[in-house]
Design a protein around this motif. Structure first.
Motif, PDB file in Angstrom:
ATOM      1  N   CYS A 274       4.025   5.848  -5.583  1.00 27.37           N
ATOM      2  CA  CYS A 274       4.178   5.867  -7.038  1.00 27.37           C
ATOM      3  C   CYS A 274       2.967   6.495  -7.718  1.00 27.37           C
ATOM      4  CB  CYS A 274       4.395   4.443  -7.563  1.00 27.37           C
ATOM      5  SG  CYS A 274       5.959   3.704  -7.062  1.00 27.37           S
ATOM      6  N   ALA A 275       1.770   6.158  -7.237  1.00 23.62           N
ATOM      7  CA  ALA A 275       0.558   6.689  -7.862  1.00 23.62           C
ATOM      8  C   ALA A 275       0.481   8.203  -7.720  1.00 23.62           C
ATOM      9  CB  ALA A 275      -0.671   6.022  -7.254  1.00 23.62           C
TER      10      ALA A 275
ATOM     11  N   LEU B 270       5.425   1.357 -11.087  1.00 20.29           N
ATOM     12  CA  LEU B 270       4.160   0.761 -10.683  1.00 20.29           C
ATOM     13  C   LEU B 270       3.751  -0.361 -11.635  1.00 20.29           C
ATOM     14  CD1 LEU B 270       2.309   1.316  -8.318  1.00 20.29           C
ATOM     15  CD2 LEU B 270       0.993   2.890  -9.761  1.00 20.29           C
ATOM     16  N   ALA B 271       3.924  -0.136 -12.937  1.00 16.91           N
ATOM     17  CA  ALA B 271       3.583  -1.174 -13.914  1.00 16.91           C
ATOM     18  C   ALA B 271       4.497  -2.384 -13.770  1.00 16.91           C
ATOM     19  CB  ALA B 271       3.671  -0.600 -15.325  1.00 16.91           C
ATOM     20  N   GLY B 272       5.766  -2.142 -13.440  1.00 16.99           N
ATOM     21  CA  GLY B 272       6.675  -3.260 -13.216  1.00 16.99           C
ATOM     22  C   GLY B 272       6.227  -4.124 -12.058  1.00 16.99           C
ATOM     23  N   ALA B 273       5.730  -3.488 -11.009  1.00 20.70           N
ATOM     24  CA  ALA B 273       5.205  -4.260  -9.882  1.00 20.70           C
ATOM     25  C   ALA B 273       3.992  -5.076 -10.305  1.00 20.70           C
ATOM     26  CB  ALA B 273       4.840  -3.313  -8.740  1.00 20.70           C
ATOM     27  N   GLY B 274       3.146  -4.484 -11.138  1.00 27.15           N
ATOM     28  CA  GLY B 274       1.982  -5.220 -11.625  1.00 27.15           C
ATOM     29  C   GLY B 274       2.363  -6.401 -12.491  1.00 27.15           C
ATOM     30  N   LEU B 275       3.358  -6.208 -13.368  1.00 26.29           N
ATOM     31  CA  LEU B 275       3.801  -7.307 -14.225  1.00 26.29           C
ATOM     32  C   LEU B 275       4.432  -8.419 -13.400  1.00 26.29           C
ATOM     33  CD1 LEU B 275       4.309  -8.548 -16.987  1.00 26.29           C
ATOM     34  CD2 LEU B 275       6.406  -7.184 -17.152  1.00 26.29           C
ATOM     35  N   ALA B 276       5.237  -8.054 -12.410  1.00 21.27           N
ATOM     36  CA  ALA B 276       5.867  -9.067 -11.560  1.00 21.27           C
ATOM     37  C   ALA B 276       4.820  -9.866 -10.783  1.00 21.27           C
ATOM     38  CB  ALA B 276       6.846  -8.400 -10.599  1.00 21.27           C
ATOM     39  N   ALA B 277       3.735  -9.195 -10.383  1.00 17.11           N
ATOM     40  CA  ALA B 277       2.677  -9.899  -9.647  1.00 17.11           C
ATOM     41  C   ALA B 277       1.851 -10.787 -10.556  1.00 17.11           C
ATOM     42  CB  ALA B 277       1.770  -8.875  -8.952  1.00 17.11           C
ATOM     43  N   ALA B 278       1.645 -10.345 -11.816  1.00 18.55           N
ATOM     44  CA  ALA B 278       0.791 -11.112 -12.728  1.00 18.55           C
ATOM     45  C   ALA B 278       1.540 -12.248 -13.402  1.00 18.55           C
ATOM     46  CB  ALA B 278       0.202 -10.175 -13.784  1.00 18.55           C
ATOM     47  N   ALA B 279       2.826 -12.051 -13.687  1.00 16.70           N
ATOM     48  CA  ALA B 279       3.612 -13.061 -14.390  1.00 16.70           C
ATOM     49  C   ALA B 279       4.432 -13.848 -13.375  1.00 16.70           C
ATOM     50  CB  ALA B 279       4.520 -12.387 -15.419  1.00 16.70           C
ATOM     51  N   ARG B 280       3.933 -14.980 -12.970  1.00 18.18           N
ATOM     52  CA  ARG B 280       4.596 -15.755 -11.920  1.00 18.18           C
ATOM     53  C   ARG B 280       5.775 -16.571 -12.433  1.00 18.18           C
ATOM     54  NH1 ARG B 280       3.598 -13.774  -6.991  1.00 18.18           N
ATOM     55  NH2 ARG B 280       1.407 -13.175  -6.791  1.00 18.18           N
ATOM     56  N   SER B 281       5.835 -16.823 -13.717  1.00 17.90           N
ATOM     57  CA  SER B 281       6.962 -17.581 -14.268  1.00 17.90           C
ATOM     58  C   SER B 281       7.776 -16.699 -15.199  1.00 17.90           C
ATOM     59  CB  SER B 281       6.455 -18.805 -15.046  1.00 17.90           C
ATOM     60  OG  SER B 281       5.806 -18.398 -16.244  1.00 17.90           O
ATOM     61  N   ARG B 282       9.016 -17.110 -15.388  1.00 22.42           N
ATOM     62  CA  ARG B 282       9.889 -16.323 -16.261  1.00 22.42           C
ATOM     63  C   ARG B 282       9.365 -16.328 -17.687  1.00 22.42           C
ATOM     64  NH1 ARG B 282      15.784 -18.423 -17.181  1.00 22.42           N
ATOM     65  NH2 ARG B 282      15.680 -18.527 -14.915  1.00 22.42           N
ATOM     66  N   ARG B 283       8.812 -17.442 -18.130  1.00 23.82           N
ATOM     67  CA  ARG B 283       8.320 -17.523 -19.501  1.00 23.82           C
ATOM     68  C   ARG B 283       7.208 -16.519 -19.751  1.00 23.82           C
ATOM     69  NH1 ARG B 283       6.921 -23.417 -21.501  1.00 23.82           N
ATOM     70  NH2 ARG B 283       9.166 -23.500 -21.108  1.00 23.82           N
ATOM     71  N   VAL B 284       6.276 -16.413 -18.812  1.00 21.80           N
ATOM     72  CA  VAL B 284       5.191 -15.439 -18.955  1.00 21.80           C
ATOM     73  C   VAL B 284       5.747 -14.020 -18.896  1.00 21.80           C
ATOM     74  CG1 VAL B 284       3.053 -14.579 -17.920  1.00 21.80           C
ATOM     75  CG2 VAL B 284       3.504 -17.042 -17.997  1.00 21.80           C
TER      76      VAL B 284
ATOM     77  N   ARG C 219       0.810  -1.220   0.000  1.00 29.15           N
ATOM     78  CA  ARG C 219       0.000   0.000   0.000  1.00 29.15           C
ATOM     79  C   ARG C 219       0.841   1.266   0.000  1.00 29.15           C
ATOM     80  NH1 ARG C 219      -1.664   3.421   3.949  1.00 29.15           N
ATOM     81  NH2 ARG C 219      -3.557   4.627   3.541  1.00 29.15           N
ATOM     82  N   THR C 220       1.839   1.367   0.877  1.00 33.78           N
ATOM     83  CA  THR C 220       2.645   2.579   0.975  1.00 33.78           C
ATOM     84  C   THR C 220       3.381   2.852  -0.321  1.00 33.78           C
ATOM     85  OG1 THR C 220       2.955   2.206   3.335  1.00 33.78           O
ATOM     86  CG2 THR C 220       4.477   3.722   2.257  1.00 33.78           C
ATOM     87  N   ALA C 221       4.016   1.833  -0.885  1.00 27.16           N
ATOM     88  CA  ALA C 221       4.766   2.009  -2.127  1.00 27.16           C
ATOM     89  C   ALA C 221       3.843   2.364  -3.280  1.00 27.16           C
ATOM     90  CB  ALA C 221       5.541   0.733  -2.444  1.00 27.16           C
ATOM     91  N   VAL C 222       2.673   1.749  -3.334  1.00 28.67           N
ATOM     92  CA  VAL C 222       1.722   2.035  -4.405  1.00 28.67           C
ATOM     93  C   VAL C 222       1.250   3.478  -4.337  1.00 28.67           C
ATOM     94  CG1 VAL C 222      -0.620   1.572  -5.220  1.00 28.67           C
ATOM     95  CG2 VAL C 222       0.936  -0.324  -4.774  1.00 28.67           C
TER      96      VAL C 222
END
Length: 499
Positions: free
Chosen positions: A293-294, A330-344, A287-290
């Motif tokens: 950034c927002a 912020l988008a990088g955090a979203g991508l890291a959360a959504a893409a759980r594997s390196r391939r994704v 929450r604090t980091a979001v």
């Protein structure tokens, strides 16, 4: 709620087994990959687009001596004085080709990508930092202004670096040196673009959430920000006095401006939508980091929009490019959360690169630095060079701007000299960026000049109609049109003295 991500990786950050597979997530890889990708994308065909109007002003100002630059900014472009001095030193060493003049921006963008990755790591974790840095590198707006001989890349670097310095100061709020470093970071922001100081709104939000009742934080922040503002006050006062002259053309924004600005910042509606969607995914945690950034990404835009409803409007998308690093984090955090594997993870970045390729390609066209076509100064200069005869003179339409004379002057060979017929006092002589024209055009004509080149905007059938009436009248009395060429956005005509 802790502000910084834990130093150890969570399970989603654990790479596939094997030392070779782990290299991409090493601390070195965290800054190496984003900087390399940004530099490669940012320097690809960097010299291909023709110099834009603002870039020609940078070329003109930076070609003067340091003393002349300082004299010029007393009258115009005070907010760009630091950049002009930096570019003056750079071109002294590396020349004034388009590639050379733009390279500082490309290097600054690579540095900004490193800062984005480091910010993402501190706020959301290692993989989020890597994702943010790579997303930043793939944004078409980033490579567009890596190709621009203007200070926007340096502003983005300074804002991202100031945010990092603030986080370091918050780690040890009792260290005066760290707060001094943060103050210097804010000074760098203001020296490259004063409006970018609105990033302090995001910094204040972070301090409020982090400090609560910790007096050392409030003391350090409360001293660092005023110190930076006081040091910047001469630029603020001088820049404020020049505002009406320099940005009179910016229209007062409507409500739709708050929507349109995002696709303009990214130079791609598709990329803007993707990044903003990933940013929303990141809002589920940290929450604090979001919030930090927002607020850093959105609050400056809202603040500039609100300030633009007075006597002067500041709401121009280029002035808010400094918000892109926060959005990328912020988008990088979203991508890291959504893409759980390196391939994704890699596939998502590859898909974004492919989908934005047409936008990237269009930015590298010869007229890619103009929204809807533009004046082809290089083609006009080639026409003059091809048919030039020693003793030729030249006339420019200066009713709108100095860009025509600068553009032709930049692309003509330096040893090809033409007398500027209606020039009474050059910008260099005036310590300005605008020239003074001859008050009596007929008196400025010389009987010995048999040929005069005419360069005007547009493609009118009679190019003399592109000049002020007194100038066209003086020329019509002694010259007739011999021929004309009409490259994009310009007319180049050769006038020959009548018998």
């Amino acid at each position: 709620m802790t502000l910084l991500a834990p130093p150890t990786q969570d399970s989603s950050d654990v790479p596939d087994p094997g030392a070779g597979h782990r290299r991409w997530t090493t601390p070195v890889g965290l800054w190496l990959w984003p900087s390399m990708v940004t530099l490669i994308v940012g320097t690809y065909r960097i010299g291909q687009p023709l110099m834009g109007r603002d870039e020609l002003s940078s070329w003109d100002a930076s070609g003067r001596s340091a003393g002349q630059v300082l004299a010029t900014v007393r009258h115009v472009d005070a907010v760009l004085g630091t950049y002009y001095l930096l570019l003056h030193g750079w071109r002294t060493l590396f020349g004034d080709s388009a590639t050379s003049l733009r390279l500082p921006s490309a290097l600054a963008m690579a540095g900004a990508a490193v800062c984005v990755a480091l910010l993402g790591r501190r706020l959301f974790g290692h993989r989020a930092g890597l994702a943010g840095g790579l997303l930043f590198a793939l944004i078409p707006g980033v490579s567009r202004f890596a190709h621009e001989a203007r200070p926007y890349g340096l502003v983005m670097l300074a804002v991202a670096l100031a945010s990092l310095l603030l986080l370091r100061a918050l780690d040890r709020p009792g260290s005066p040196w760290r707060w001094t470093g943060y103050a210097l970071g804010l000074m760098a922001v203001g020296l490259f673009h004063l409006l970018a100081l609105t990033c302090v709104v995001g910094h204040l939000a972070l301090v409020v959430m982090r400090a609560r009742r910790e007096r050392r934080v409030w003391l350090g922040f409360g001293l660092a920000v005023p110190l930076a503002v006081v040091c910047l006050s001469p630029v603020v006062v001088l820049g404020r006095s020049q505002t009406v002259r320099q940005i009179y053309w910016i229209a007062e924004p409507g409500a739709s401006g708050l929507i349109d600005v995002w696709s303009q910042l990214f130079y791609s509606g598709l990329c803007a939508g993707t990044v903003l969607l990933l940013a929303l995914v990141a809002c589920r945690e940290h929450r604090t980091a979001v919030v930090f950034c927002a607020v850093s990404a959105v609050a400056p835009v809202l603040l500039v929009w609100a300030l633009s409803h007075g006597h002067v409007s500041y709401f121009y998308f280029r002035y808010m490019l400094f918000t892109l690093p926060a959005l990328a984090v912020l988008a990088g955090a979203g991508l890291a959360a959504a893409a759980r594997s390196r391939r994704v993870f890699v596939s998502a970045l590859a898909v974004l690169a492919v989908l934005t390729a047409p936008d990237q390609r269009s930015l590298r066209e010869p007229l890619g630095h103009y929204w809807a076509g533009g004046p082809d100064f290089a083609a006009a200069a080639r026409t003059i060079q091809r048919y030039y005869v020693p003793g030729d003179a030249i006339v420019f339409d200066r009713t709108q701007e100095e860009a025509l004379s600068l553009g032709i002057g930049y692309y003509l060979p330096r040893n090809l000299r033409l007398r500027d017929v209606f020039l009474a006092e050059s910008p260099v002589q005036r310590d300005d960026l605008a020239a003074v024209q001859c008050p009596e055009p007929a008196a400025c004509l010389r009987a010995g000049e048999k040929r005069v080149w005419l360069v005007v905007s547009g493609n009118a059938a009679d190019p003399l109609n592109g000049l002020p009436v007194d100038q066209s009248t003086a020329l019509r009395a002694h010259y007739r049109a011999y021929g004309a060429d009409r490259p994009s956005g310009l007319t180049v005509a050769l006038l020959v003295r009548s018998a």
